[in-house]
Design a protein around this motif. Structure first.
Motif, short mmCIF file in Angstrom:
data_model
loop_
_atom_site.label_atom_id
_atom_site.label_comp_id
_atom_site.label_asym_id
_atom_site.label_seq_id
_atom_site.Cartn_x
_atom_site.Cartn_y
_atom_site.Cartn_z
N GLU A 233 0.83 -1.20 0.00
CA GLU A 233 0.00 0.00 0.00
C GLU A 233 0.87 1.26 0.00
O GLU A 233 0.54 2.26 -0.65
N GLN B 199 0.60 4.12 -2.77
CA GLN B 199 0.30 5.52 -2.46
C GLN B 199 1.44 6.44 -2.90
O GLN B 199 1.19 7.57 -3.36
N THR C 254 2.01 9.13 3.20
CA THR C 254 1.65 9.22 1.79
C THR C 254 0.17 9.53 1.63
O THR C 254 -0.22 10.32 0.77
N SER C 255 -0.67 8.92 2.48
CA SER C 255 -2.10 9.22 2.35
C SER C 255 -2.38 10.66 2.75
O SER C 255 -3.22 11.32 2.16
N PRO D 194 -7.76 6.79 -6.77
CA PRO D 194 -8.04 6.58 -5.36
C PRO D 194 -9.51 6.46 -5.05
O PRO D 194 -9.92 5.66 -4.22
#
Length: 641
Positions: A73, A77, A157-158, A200
């Protein structure tokens, strides 16, 4: 003076002490009871150690899956952030000088995120997503009440992703207010924004819908006559969860009754399906898929470079099932997705607009031609040249209302065998100037669901709707044998690599192995679900089975061990091994094309189409994948290594 022995002499030191028999028995009894108590104590300690070991193993598997998912993940991202940054860089020159400076300063500020800000952002996101009952990056509870160290990378990153998206939206709104006259530039910025936002958003939509997949399937079963597309019509009887529109809902019907009677009503069902389709509103999930599929180049690299269905520690999807039925999550080896023969992703090359639901596909060994089977005919496509594709030939095999269910090329590529909703198989001569039927094979069964050709191309096997497996001599065009055993329709078939054994799956929930030399059944594997697809690994003793229950199971043909894979959300309609044997693909009614690592089922890549994916094939050189869809088209993918 007195006789000896009249008075016993006192015991001298060093002489043995003599016990009576009762005393010896009592001492032995005491020692036995002591040893027994000691044994029970040690046994309890051993059991405690075993339970601790099991718990440690469970924690290890959970940590491994969590760290693996978080790592994937994080990379995903990071890639999204990189692309969004590139889009920002392309958009900024369109802004006024003043706004350019503001956006650049905002981007620089966004890059300088402190841990305090990061924790605040992550906390807000968790609350926000919890209120919507879904989280795009689920933070799984850690057994030791501590979050893994790699989580900070994902969170950062999110957080940056959210900041860049907000900055982009603000800059565009400001530019639109200040420069209303420049409509053209605003129109250019709008698609760019949609491109950056769709991956996303659609991933979140998929995750939100993924958690309610079983609920959605149950709801669909309660809606008679509900079809999302012609793809559901295509799997009408072999695969549908729902009853045909022309029949009342009857959940108690036997599986076989969903199969053959519905086929007899096929001539009238397309119209009713079309009306059902025209009046059925588009579901929210379908809308998200449309947005997602409108940018396949973003989807291919985003999804295929990561296991998008297990982000941030979602439950494992691959399980090892031991001989006693115990299921354990599979910790994948480090080289699961690495190697010269392991693909990285698949890139869409061509769309072949067949015009009817494509129930069967095959690709020539030269990869020059693709054959798509639909309603009444097989179309031939030349995919060797770039550009828009039109069929170069049409082979009219069946009545116009009957579907082709299988088509197989002989190894030399000069003949094609076609079977479907008819008692006759047709053999086509492709070497003639115009393809023509050179022979027909007629059986007593009303339909053929699957075909296989022996490695020496002398024998053809057909899976019939009555459950029989018919063996045909291709040189003399005669039936030489029938394998009888399936109590319902035989739906799928494959041959072992040496051509000595035949594997078949049926709607009677069984997979059977047949000895071709002795003409008898060797093995039978019973399942709790109908079998829709299977494939035998060319290089090993593994058999992959796709089921109506949405599971894919990989059986070892000589041992009781097996693996069970849980990424599909609906029936697994087709399955095919690569020639190298190191990977295979499966397709489903959930619109998915999944590529798996042999045998433990690590997900290599995944592609989502716009309708049910009913059939698939892999070229002999493992460089191309072809799928047939309920969207009345076939898709050719290039496998990227």
């Amino acid at each position: 003076m007195f006789p000896q022995g009249r008075h016993p002499t006192p015991l001298q030191p060093g002489q043995p002490f003599k016990f009576s028999v009762l005393e010896i028995c009592d001492r032995i009894k005491e020692e036995f009871q002591f040893l027994q108590a000691q044994y029970h104590s040690l046994k309890l300690e051993c059991e405690k150690l075993v339970s601790e070991k099991t718990e440690m193993q469970r924690h290890y598997v959970m940590y491994y899956e969590m760290s693996y998912g978080l790592n994937i993940e994080m990379h995903k991202q990071a890639e999204i952030v990189k692309r969004l940054s590139a889009i920002c860089a392309q958009i900024i020159p369109f802004l006024t000088q003043e706004h350019q400076q503001q956006v650049l300063q905002a981007v620089e500020r966004a890059k300088q995120v402190t841990m305090g800000e990061l924790n605040s952002i992550v906390g807000q996101q968790q609350l926000q997503h919890l209120s919507h009952h879904a989280s795009p990056i689920p933070l799984t509870p850690h057994p030791s009440s501590m979050q893994p160290s790699s989580l900070s990378g994902v969170s950062s990153t999110s957080g940056l992703l959210a900041l860049s998206g907000a900055l982009m939206a603000q800059s565009q709104l400001a530019a639109k207010e200040d420069r209303v006259a420049q409509d053209g530039e605003n129109r250019e910025r709008t698609p760019s924004r949609s491109i950056s936002a769709s991956p996303p958003e659609s991933l979140q939509d998929e995750e939100r819908t993924g958690g309610t997949g079983l609920k959605r399937k149950r709801e669909e079963k309660d809606l008679p006559g509900h079809y999302d597309s012609d793809g559901d019509k295509s799997d009408y009887n072999l695969v549908v969860d729902e009853d045909p529109p022309s029949e009342p809902s009857s959940p108690g019907r036997a599986p076989s009754s969903r199969f053959l009677p519905a086929r007899r009503e096929m001539p009238e069902s397309p119209a009713s399906i079309a009306s059902s389709r025209s009046t059925t509103p588009l579901k929210p999930k379908d809308q998200s898929l449309v947005a997602f599929e409108s940018h396949p180049h973003l989807r291919a690299s985003t999804i295929s470079s990561s296991l998008s269905t297990i982000p941030g520690g979602k439950p494992a999807y691959s399980f090892h099932v031991s001989a006693d039925g115990q299921m354990q999550p599979v910790p994948f080896p480090p080289d699961a997705l690495i190697g010269s023969s392991i693909p990285r992703h698949a890139r869409q090359l061509h769309t072949l607009t067949h015009g009817e639901v494509v129930c069967a596909v095959t690709i020539s060994s030269s990869t020059q031609h693709v054959y798509t089977g639909g309603k009444g005919c097989v179309k031939v496509w030349d995919v060797g040249q770039p550009g828009t594709k039109t069929a170069v030939a049409q082979l009219d095999c069946l009545n116009r209302d009957n579907y082709i269910r299988s088509c197989k090329l002989l190894p030399d590529g000069r003949s094609l065998i076609v079977g479907g909703e008819a008692s006759t198989l047709s053999i086509w001569d492709l070497a003639a100037p115009t393809p023509r039927i050179k022979a027909e094979l007629t059986s007593s069964a009303p339909a053929c669901y699957a075909l296989a050709i022996s490695p020496d191309a002398k024998v053809c096997f057909s899976c019939c709707s009555d459950g029989n497996i018919v063996v045909w001599d291709l040189q003399n065009q005669t039936m030489v044998r029938q394998f009888q055993g399936h109590t319902d329709g035989a739906s799928c078939i494959d041959i072992s690599n040496y051509g000595t054994k035949l594997w078949t799956g049926g709607l009677d929930n069984t997979v059977r192995c047949w000895d071709l030399r002795e003409g008898r059944q060797l093995q039978q594997h019973d399942f709790s679900s109908q079998i829709f697809s299977l494939g035998y690994c060319p290089t090993g003793e593994w058999l992959a089975v796709g089921m109506e229950s949405s599971n894919v199971e990989i059986l070892h043909v000589t041992k009781p061990d097996k693996y069970q894979l849980h990424l599909h959300e609906s029936c697994v309609l087709s399955l095919k091994f690569a020639s190298c044997g190191k990977w295979f693909v499966s397709t489903g009614k959930d619109n998915l094309l999944n590529a798996w690592r042999t045998p433990y089922g690590a997900s290599i890549f995944q592609s989502k189409e716009s309708s049910s994916v009913l059939s698939c094939d892999i070229s002999v050189n493992d460089k191309f994948i072809v799928t047939g869809s309920g969207d009345k088209k076939a898709t050719v993918y290039e496998v990227v290594y």
